[in-house]
Design an enzyme around this catalytic site. Structure first.
Site, PDB file in Angstrom:
ATOM      1  N   LYS A  22      63.806  -0.704  79.476  1.00 18.22           N
ATOM      2  CA  LYS A  22      63.966   0.394  80.444  1.00 18.22           C
ATOM      3  C   LYS A  22      64.021   1.732  79.712  1.00 18.22           C
ATOM      4  O   LYS A  22      63.338   2.688  80.097  1.00 18.22           O
ATOM      5  CB  LYS A  22      65.267   0.195  81.233  1.00 18.22           C
ATOM      6  N   ARG A  92      70.231  10.047  85.153  1.00 22.31           N
ATOM      7  CA  ARG A  92      70.375  11.106  84.174  1.00 22.31           C
ATOM      8  C   ARG A  92      69.079  11.349  83.389  1.00 22.31           C
ATOM      9  O   ARG A  92      68.773  12.485  82.994  1.00 22.31           O
ATOM     10  CB  ARG A  92      71.522  10.743  83.230  1.00 22.31           C
ATOM     11  N   ARG A 121      78.907  13.705  79.908  1.00 21.50           N
ATOM     12  CA  ARG A 121      77.481  13.675  79.526  1.00 21.50           C
ATOM     13  C   ARG A 121      76.774  15.017  79.744  1.00 21.50           C
ATOM     14  O   ARG A 121      75.886  15.149  80.581  1.00 21.50           O
ATOM     15  CB  ARG A 121      76.754  12.543  80.263  1.00 21.50           C
TER      16      ARG A 121
HETATM   17  C1  UD1 Z   1      70.687   7.040  76.085  1.00 24.24           C
HETATM   18  C2  UD1 Z   1      70.467   5.747  76.837  1.00 24.24           C
HETATM   19  C3  UD1 Z   1      71.799   5.069  77.136  1.00 24.24           C
HETATM   20  C4  UD1 Z   1      72.620   4.911  75.860  1.00 24.24           C
HETATM   21  C5  UD1 Z   1      72.728   6.241  75.102  1.00 24.24           C
HETATM   22  C6  UD1 Z   1      73.408   6.092  73.757  1.00 24.24           C
HETATM   23  C7  UD1 Z   1      68.438   6.142  78.100  1.00 24.24           C
HETATM   24  C8  UD1 Z   1      67.797   6.353  79.424  1.00 24.24           C
HETATM   25  N1  UD1 Z   1      69.767   6.029  78.069  1.00 24.24           N
HETATM   26  O1  UD1 Z   1      71.422   7.894  76.964  1.00 24.24           O
HETATM   27  O2  UD1 Z   1      71.531   3.777  77.702  1.00 24.24           O
HETATM   28  O3  UD1 Z   1      73.918   4.473  76.204  1.00 24.24           O
HETATM   29  O4  UD1 Z   1      71.416   6.797  74.886  1.00 24.24           O
HETATM   30  O5  UD1 Z   1      72.758   5.148  72.977  1.00 24.24           O
HETATM   31  O6  UD1 Z   1      67.765   6.032  77.077  1.00 24.24           O
HETATM   32  N2  UD1 Z   1      75.680  14.560  74.492  1.00 24.24           N
HETATM   33  C9  UD1 Z   1      76.127  15.870  74.479  1.00 24.24           C
HETATM   34  N3  UD1 Z   1      75.248  16.861  74.811  1.00 24.24           N
HETATM   35  C10 UD1 Z   1      73.951  16.594  75.149  1.00 24.24           C
HETATM   36  C11 UD1 Z   1      73.500  15.267  75.158  1.00 24.24           C
HETATM   37  C12 UD1 Z   1      74.395  14.255  74.815  1.00 24.24           C
HETATM   38  O7  UD1 Z   1      77.277  16.135  74.178  1.00 24.24           O
HETATM   39  O8  UD1 Z   1      73.197  17.555  75.428  1.00 24.24           O
HETATM   40  C13 UD1 Z   1      76.628  13.477  74.163  1.00 24.24           C
HETATM   41  C14 UD1 Z   1      76.814  12.511  75.355  1.00 24.24           C
HETATM   42  O9  UD1 Z   1      77.792  12.987  76.263  1.00 24.24           O
HETATM   43  C15 UD1 Z   1      77.245  11.253  74.646  1.00 24.24           C
HETATM   44  C16 UD1 Z   1      76.438  11.306  73.332  1.00 24.24           C
HETATM   45  O10 UD1 Z   1      76.056  12.663  73.145  1.00 24.24           O
HETATM   46  O11 UD1 Z   1      78.604  11.280  74.369  1.00 24.24           O
HETATM   47  C17 UD1 Z   1      75.211  10.436  73.308  1.00 24.24           C
HETATM   48  O12 UD1 Z   1      74.376  10.758  74.407  1.00 24.24           O
HETATM   49  P1  UD1 Z   1      72.797  10.569  74.386  1.00 24.24           P
HETATM   50  O13 UD1 Z   1      72.396   9.943  73.082  1.00 24.24           O
HETATM   51  O14 UD1 Z   1      72.155  11.833  74.780  1.00 24.24           O
HETATM   52  O15 UD1 Z   1      72.599   9.479  75.534  1.00 24.24           O
HETATM   53  P2  UD1 Z   1      71.500   9.474  76.660  1.00 24.24           P
HETATM   54  O16 UD1 Z   1      70.196   9.931  76.127  1.00 24.24           O
HETATM   55  O17 UD1 Z   1      72.046  10.087  77.897  1.00 24.24           O
END
Ligand code: UD1
Length: 419
Positions: A22, A92, A121
């Site tokens: 996914k 998201r 997030r």
């Molecule tokens: C993706 C995955 C999700 C997985 C996650 C971590 C998809 C669709 N989803 O989510 O299944 O659990 O990676 O492996 O691929 N953060 C910030 N600022 C930002 C972006 C992120 O602070 O602008 C923080 C988030 O709150 C979180 C961490 O960084 O604590 C990791 O998030 P991120 O790697 O961005 O996860 P997703 O891409 O949302």
């Protein structure tokens, strides 16, 4: 709303195919916006998040057909630049609309994704990077409004955290930027490598995907592509843990064992028998499995998306384990529900202390998020008696044919439709 009813206690035996990832399919679907030429994507799982994305891309102006596990995009009209609240709030990953639309039409207004059950997030890492690439950004009426007056420019971007989504969003725009973009502290997940493979097939010039430094040389135009999505490593990990919890003997076909190294290593340390071949994994339960502590980390560390399922296994082994969640701030929504089965878990901040119990007993439980849902299904399979799992729409976001696959392995599980 539908519910899943499980009569627990059955051994799992047999073989199943693992679906396409996914988290790989989603960004690759967004990548189709980068070309007007036809694209064909195979091994796309049939999931609610995929349907939401297809609906979203159709709304934006793409023409997409999905038949079984194949997606074809064949014509591209004029793109709209608005990602409305109703579509973004459901998923998201909708913020991945920003990269391709900024690259193609210089402009996009995205409803702010807001919080979710597993934490705040934010999207600050995405926005800071776009600003460096020449995008003007402001927030109005709940929307992030963005405009790259002079087009997207290459830049050196140093992420404060290796965000998966931000790495993908920047890749999806930098491929058509003027000049070179360097992402430092990029996420290294296999899904990012899969996206970069597709972009390079389209004519992009990306090197370093899968490492923490990615260099992208912008090109003027991208072409169509055909691509097969990589196997879903999180789905595979869930079924491996199911085999461990259910004293099973299970073969997983169509997997990529190397992507599962952290989980396989931990399961082997517990004592489980695991045999990996090129694209299959055989898992066999062994007596007296021992608990193992885990800390969630960015890839190649232990994935946060497997933390909840791991907690079920630790709850049913003789001894104590410690689970530390380092990626999301509030990813323990499953703890209270697992306690309803009889689990012995004590929380302290980002750490859960688990003491194994002899058995779970079936309970009515409610799913809070996708992977918490997977954990409740595993707990229900292990529990004595009947378990009813409600709010299963979360599971439909990420597990293709869940009941069908578990039934094939011998589980007593069914979906009940409510009026
Ligand atoms: C993706 C995955 C999700 C997985 C996650 C971590 C998809 C669709 N989803 O989510 O299944 O659990 O990676 O492996 O691929 N953060 C910030 N600022 C930002 C972006 C992120 O602070 O602008 C923080 C988030 O709150 C979180 C961490 O960084 O604590 C990791 O998030 P991120 O790697 O961005 O996860 P997703 O891409 O949302």
């Amino acid at each position: 709303m539908d519910r899943i009813v499980i009569n627990g206690g059955k051994k799992l035996k047999g073989e199943i195919d693992i679906s396409g990832s996914k988290n790989s399919a989603l960004p690759i679907l967004f990548a189709t916006l980068l070309t007007d030429e036809p694209t064909i994507i195979t091994n796309v799982p049939s999931l609610a998040d995929i349907d939401t994305t297809i609906k979203f891309l159709n709304f934006i102006g793409k023409n997409i057909i999905k038949e079984e596990n194949v997606v074809k995009t064949c014509f591209s009209g004029k793109y709209k630049h608005i990602a409305p609240y109703d579509l973004v709030r459901k998923m998201r990953a909708s913020i991945l609309i920003m990269g391709p639309l900024l690259a193609r039409i210089k402009k996009v207004d995205v409803s702010l994704p807001g919080g979710c059950a597993i934490g705040a997030r934010p999207i600050d890492i995405h926005l800071d990077a776009f600003q460096k690439m020449g995008v003007d950004i402001y927030v109005e009426n709940g929307y992030v409004k963005t405009f790259a007056k002079n087009g997207i420019k290459g830049a050196v971007i140093d992420f404060k955290l290796p965000s998966v989504g931000a790495t993908e969003n920047i890749l999806l725009s930098a491929v058509l930027a003027k000049g070179v973009t360097t992402i430092i502290n990029a996420a290294c997940e296999p899904e990012i490598e899969d996206l970069a493979t597709v972009l390079n097939k389209m004519g992009a010039r990306i090197i370093g995907a899968g490492t923490n430094k990615i260099v992208i040389k912008g090109v003027d135009k991208l072409c169509g592509f055909t691509h097969k999505i990589i196997p879903d490593r999180i789905e595979a990990a869930t079924y491996m843990i199911a085999a461990a919890v259910m004293k099973g003997e299970v073969t997983l076909n169509k997997v990529e064992p190397i992507h599962l190294k952290a989980v396989i290593d931990k399961l082997k340390r517990c004592g489980l028998f695991i045999k990996e071949k090129k694209d299959t994994i055989f898992v066999k339960w062994v007596k007296n499995l021992k608990p193992q502590n885990v800390k969630t980390e960015v890839y190649p560390g232990f994935p946060t998306d497997v933390q909840a399922q791991w907690m079920v296994l630790m709850s049913l082994l003789d001894g104590k384990a410690r689970i530390e969640e380092n990626i999301f701030e509030n990813r323990f929504m499953h703890v209270a529900e697992l306690q309803r089965f009889g689990a012995d878990i004590v929380m302290n901040g980002k750490v859960a202390y688990i003491k194994g119990v002899k058995r779970f007993s079936g309970a009515p439980v409610m799913v809070s998020d996708l992977r918490a849902g997977a954990a409740l299904i595993l707990a229900g399979l292990a529990a004595k008696g009947k378990t009813t799992v409600s709010r299963i729409y979360h599971l439909d976001r990420g597990y293709e044919a869940l009941e069908k696959k578990l039934k094939k392995l011998g589980a007593d599980i069914k979906r009940v439709h409510n009026n």
